[in-house]
Write a protein that holds these residues in place. Structure first.
Motif, PDB file in Angstrom:
ATOM      1  N   GLY A 165      58.526  30.962  70.069  1.00 35.36           N
ATOM      2  CA  GLY A 165      58.691  32.407  70.064  1.00 35.36           C
ATOM      3  C   GLY A 165      57.534  33.128  70.727  1.00 35.36           C
ATOM      4  N   ALA A 166      57.729  34.419  70.978  1.00 34.00           N
ATOM      5  CA  ALA A 166      56.693  35.229  71.627  1.00 34.00           C
ATOM      6  C   ALA A 166      56.597  36.603  70.984  1.00 34.00           C
ATOM      7  N   SER A 167      56.930  36.682  69.691  1.00 29.61           N
ATOM      8  CA  SER A 167      56.835  37.934  68.948  1.00 29.61           C
ATOM      9  C   SER A 167      55.446  38.050  68.335  1.00 29.61           C
ATOM     10  N   ASN A 168      55.233  39.097  67.530  1.00 29.55           N
ATOM     11  CA  ASN A 168      53.934  39.278  66.880  1.00 29.55           C
ATOM     12  C   ASN A 168      53.532  38.084  66.034  1.00 29.55           C
ATOM     13  N   SER A 169      54.471  37.580  65.218  1.00 30.52           N
ATOM     14  CA  SER A 169      54.130  36.473  64.332  1.00 30.52           C
ATOM     15  C   SER A 169      53.788  35.218  65.120  1.00 30.52           C
ATOM     16  N   SER A 170      54.536  34.948  66.192  1.00 29.12           N
ATOM     17  CA  SER A 170      54.281  33.757  67.007  1.00 29.12           C
ATOM     18  C   SER A 170      52.929  33.859  67.713  1.00 29.12           C
ATOM     19  N   VAL A 171      52.656  35.012  68.289  1.00 33.34           N
ATOM     20  CA  VAL A 171      51.404  35.202  69.018  1.00 33.34           C
ATOM     21  C   VAL A 171      50.210  35.119  68.074  1.00 33.34           C
ATOM     22  N   ASP A 172      50.305  35.758  66.922  1.00 34.77           N
ATOM     23  CA  ASP A 172      49.216  35.681  65.942  1.00 34.77           C
ATOM     24  C   ASP A 172      48.945  34.232  65.535  1.00 34.77           C
ATOM     25  N   ALA A 173      50.021  33.492  65.261  1.00 37.34           N
ATOM     26  CA  ALA A 173      49.867  32.094  64.852  1.00 37.34           C
ATOM     27  C   ALA A 173      49.242  31.265  65.957  1.00 37.34           C
ATOM     28  N   ALA A 174      49.697  31.462  67.190  1.00 33.54           N
ATOM     29  CA  ALA A 174      49.167  30.695  68.314  1.00 33.54           C
ATOM     30  C   ALA A 174      47.669  30.945  68.494  1.00 33.54           C
ATOM     31  N   LEU A 175      47.259  32.204  68.471  1.00 31.24           N
ATOM     32  CA  LEU A 175      45.852  32.541  68.664  1.00 31.24           C
ATOM     33  C   LEU A 175      44.983  32.038  67.518  1.00 31.24           C
ATOM     34  N   GLU A 176      45.455  32.232  66.289  1.00 32.60           N
ATOM     35  CA  GLU A 176      44.655  31.821  65.132  1.00 32.60           C
ATOM     36  C   GLU A 176      44.512  30.309  65.073  1.00 32.60           C
ATOM     37  N   CYS A 177      45.592  29.587  65.316  1.00 32.34           N
ATOM     38  CA  CYS A 177      45.527  28.117  65.293  1.00 32.34           C
ATOM     39  C   CYS A 177      44.625  27.604  66.413  1.00 32.34           C
ATOM     40  N   TYR A 178      44.739  28.199  67.592  1.00 26.05           N
ATOM     41  CA  TYR A 178      43.870  27.816  68.717  1.00 26.05           C
ATOM     42  C   TYR A 178      42.400  27.998  68.342  1.00 26.05           C
TER      43      TYR A 178
END
Length: 319
Positions: free
Chosen positions: A163-176
């Motif tokens: 996904g590329a919504s707020n939740s997906s982007v937040d998760a991707a950045l935080e996990c990275y």
């Protein structure tokens, strides 16, 4: 059997606001919640920051003071808890509504704890309980998660974020930033324009520099124990994988609405209701909050659906 003027199903911000308005009008009311107080907000990611500013999340004319312009999940939980205490709202938590029978003025509500009666019913159940499934082989594996809480859990793991919504982007950045090797799989050509304006450039820059790998115009075709298969414009891609965060969105409990006799219209399953009173096609049952938008869960938020409480209670009081 206890009798009420109005029973409100759901103790999220909008359900609580309905209770506040009912109390102001001197109505005998009860708010029923199947989980904890503001259950949906509790299940948001631990580090989440709202898109809205704090004053747009206020209910009952109680000021919401946050440390920054955009409040956090923890600040919201504390704010709504204090609102409940301030108004001494009549809330029953960890009680699930099973069925609603009867007619306008004489509803009987069956819950996990018993039976009650009410003249009117307000449904304010939100949309966060049922994930939108990808419907691919392997989605039932334990490594696939449709809810995301804490990035530390995924430190030094190979994580696919769908996904590329707020939740997906937040998760991707935080996990990275916790040391995970992150790959994003996005159906569309780019990151969603609805992503928070201060976050969107961050993820786009991480993708551009290669810190986060992203497959656009792509989708997962199969999930296996130690890998994921992706259909991309370049053909099928196979990557080694430990976890899949399938943050593909959520939907209201349509089965519950249909069971109550509420008509769902169109491919987006819009629940039938009068936009001036919020009363559904089943007389005496009202809708409040994001549940009104069917599959278009981006139509209604706390800030633009707070008015539903006043509209509904005003209509009930005039009858």
């Amino acid at each position: 059997m206890k009798n009420y003027d109005v029973v409100i199903v759901g103790a999220g911000p909008i359900g609580l606001n309905c209770g506040i308005e009912a109390k102001k009008k001197g109505l005998n009311y009860l708010i029923i919640e199947k989980g904890c107080l503001v259950n949906s907000l509790y299940n948001y990611p631990q580090n989440m920051t709202f898109f809205s500013t704090s004053e747009r999340l206020e209910i009952g004319d109680i000021p919401f003071i946050s440390n920054n312009l955009k409040p956090t999940r923890s600040e919201a939980l504390e704010y709504y808890r204090r609102v409940v205490l301030y108004f001494e709202l009549n809330v029953s938590l960890f009680e699930k509504v099973v069925n609603i029978t009867g007619t306008d003025g004489q509803f009987e509500i069956e819950t996990s704890k018993g039976h009650i009666q009410s003249k009117k019913v307000i449904i304010s159940t939100g949309f966060y309980d049922i994930p939108n499934w990808m419907n691919v082989p392997g989605e039932q594996l334990a490594k696939v998660l449709h809810y995301y809480k804490d990035p530390s859990y995924f430190a030094m793991q190979k994580v696919v974020v769908v996904g590329a919504s707020n939740s997906s982007v937040d998760a991707a950045l935080e996990c990275y930033r916790k040391g995970a090797e992150v790959t994003m799989v996005v159906r569309n050509t780019e990151i969603s324009h609805r992503v928070k304006y201060w976050v969107k450039p961050d993820v786009e820059n991480r993708i551009a520099e290669g810190s986060i790998k992203a497959y656009f115009n792509s989708e997962i075709t199969e999930i296996q124990d130690n890998k994921v298969l992706i259909k991309s414009p370049e053909g099928e891609v196979e990557i080694t994988n430990d976890f899949v965060l399938a943050l593909t969105g959520y939907q209201p409990d349509f089965n519950f609405l249909k069971h109550l006799g509420i008509t769902l219209k169109g491919e987006n399953s819009y629940p039938e209701h009068n936009p001036e009173t919020m009363e559904t096609n089943r007389k005496g049952i009202y809708l409040a909050g994001v549940v009104c938008g069917g599959m278009d869960t981006h139509l209604w938020f706390i800030e633009n659906s707070r008015v539903h409480a006043e509209m509904i209670i005003e209509h009930i009081s005039e009858i």
